[in-house]
Design a protein around this motif. Structure first.
Motif, short mmCIF file in Angstrom:
data_model
loop_
_atom_site.label_atom_id
_atom_site.label_comp_id
_atom_site.label_asym_id
_atom_site.label_seq_id
_atom_site.Cartn_x
_atom_site.Cartn_y
_atom_site.Cartn_z
N ALA A 1 -14.30 9.53 -2.52
CA ALA A 1 -13.39 8.58 -1.88
C ALA A 1 -12.15 9.35 -1.46
O ALA A 1 -11.71 10.26 -2.16
N ASP A 2 -11.60 8.98 -0.31
CA ASP A 2 -10.44 9.69 0.24
C ASP A 2 -9.68 8.69 1.11
O ASP A 2 -10.22 8.17 2.08
N SER A 3 -8.43 8.40 0.72
CA SER A 3 -7.68 7.40 1.47
C SER A 3 -6.18 7.56 1.29
O SER A 3 -5.72 7.99 0.23
N ASP A 4 -5.44 7.18 2.33
CA ASP A 4 -3.98 7.11 2.22
C ASP A 4 -3.55 5.65 2.09
O ASP A 4 -2.39 5.32 2.24
N ARG A 5 -4.52 4.75 1.78
CA ARG A 5 -4.23 3.32 1.63
C ARG A 5 -4.65 2.81 0.26
O ARG A 5 -5.12 1.70 0.13
N THR A 6 -4.50 3.60 -0.78
CA THR A 6 -4.89 3.16 -2.10
C THR A 6 -3.82 2.26 -2.72
O THR A 6 -2.67 2.26 -2.27
N MET B 1 0.83 -1.18 0.00
CA MET B 1 0.00 0.00 0.00
C MET B 1 0.87 1.24 0.00
O MET B 1 1.95 1.24 0.58
N GLU B 2 0.38 2.24 -0.64
CA GLU B 2 1.09 3.51 -0.67
C GLU B 2 0.48 4.43 0.37
O GLU B 2 -0.71 4.42 0.59
N ASP B 3 1.34 5.23 1.03
CA ASP B 3 0.81 6.13 2.04
C ASP B 3 0.69 7.55 1.51
O ASP B 3 0.96 8.52 2.18
N LEU B 4 0.25 7.66 0.28
CA LEU B 4 -0.01 8.91 -0.38
C LEU B 4 -1.52 9.11 -0.38
O LEU B 4 -2.25 8.23 -0.83
N TYR C 1 -7.15 2.00 -6.85
CA TYR C 1 -8.25 1.38 -6.11
C TYR C 1 -8.28 1.89 -4.68
O TYR C 1 -7.23 2.07 -4.05
N PHE C 2 -9.50 2.10 -4.17
CA PHE C 2 -9.73 2.61 -2.82
C PHE C 2 -10.38 1.51 -1.97
O PHE C 2 -11.30 0.83 -2.44
N PRO C 3 -9.94 1.39 -0.71
CA PRO C 3 -10.65 0.46 0.18
C PRO C 3 -12.13 0.86 0.27
O PRO C 3 -12.45 2.06 0.34
N ARG C 4 -12.99 -0.09 0.26
CA ARG C 4 -14.44 0.17 0.25
C ARG C 4 -14.88 1.10 1.39
O ARG C 4 -15.75 1.96 1.19
N GLU C 5 -14.29 0.95 2.56
CA GLU C 5 -14.72 1.77 3.70
C GLU C 5 -14.34 3.25 3.55
O GLU C 5 -14.81 4.08 4.32
N THR C 6 -13.54 3.59 2.54
CA THR C 6 -13.17 4.99 2.32
C THR C 6 -13.97 5.62 1.19
O THR C 6 -13.70 6.76 0.80
N VAL C 7 -14.95 4.87 0.66
CA VAL C 7 -15.74 5.31 -0.49
C VAL C 7 -17.16 5.65 -0.04
O VAL C 7 -17.75 4.96 0.78
#
Length: 98
Positions: free
Chosen positions: A16-21, A1-4, A29-35
């Motif tokens: 969607a907003d995540s630092d675990r894409t 996972m990238e921490d960007l 791709y985004f984890p479902r819980e961040t969408v």
């Protein structure tokens, strides 16, 4: 996972907003819980969707009277290289990923 931190933006709103894409096959791709799943609506599977070895499910992105058909998807039964994004959400078309 990238921490960007990445965002998926549709019609000016962050969906969607995540630092675990993860980037796989040229798509982010985004984890479902961040969408914002409340903005995603299941679409019927087409004949080509049914042929996908990863069990693809497309979604329309919709809200406030706007709709972008099949602008999001996830893999429900991913194989090999797609396994890390099992049930994660990818975007394209009208959704900007930055």
């Amino acid at each position: 996972m990238e921490d960007l931190t990445m965002k998926a933006i549709w019609h000016g709103q962050v969906i969607a907003d995540s630092d675990r894409t993860l980037e796989v096959g040229g798509y982010r791709y985004f984890p479902r819980e961040t969408v914002r799943m409340d903005l995603l609506h299941l679409t019927p599977k087409t004949e080509n969707d049914l042929k996908c070895p990863h069990g693809v499910q497309f979604y329309d992105v919709a809200g406030d009277g706007a709709r972008s058909p099949r602008a999001a998807w996830s893999y429900e039964a991913p194989r090999a290289a797609m396994k890390p994004v099992d049930h994660w959400i990818g975007f394209w078309e009208d959704v900007e990923v930055t």
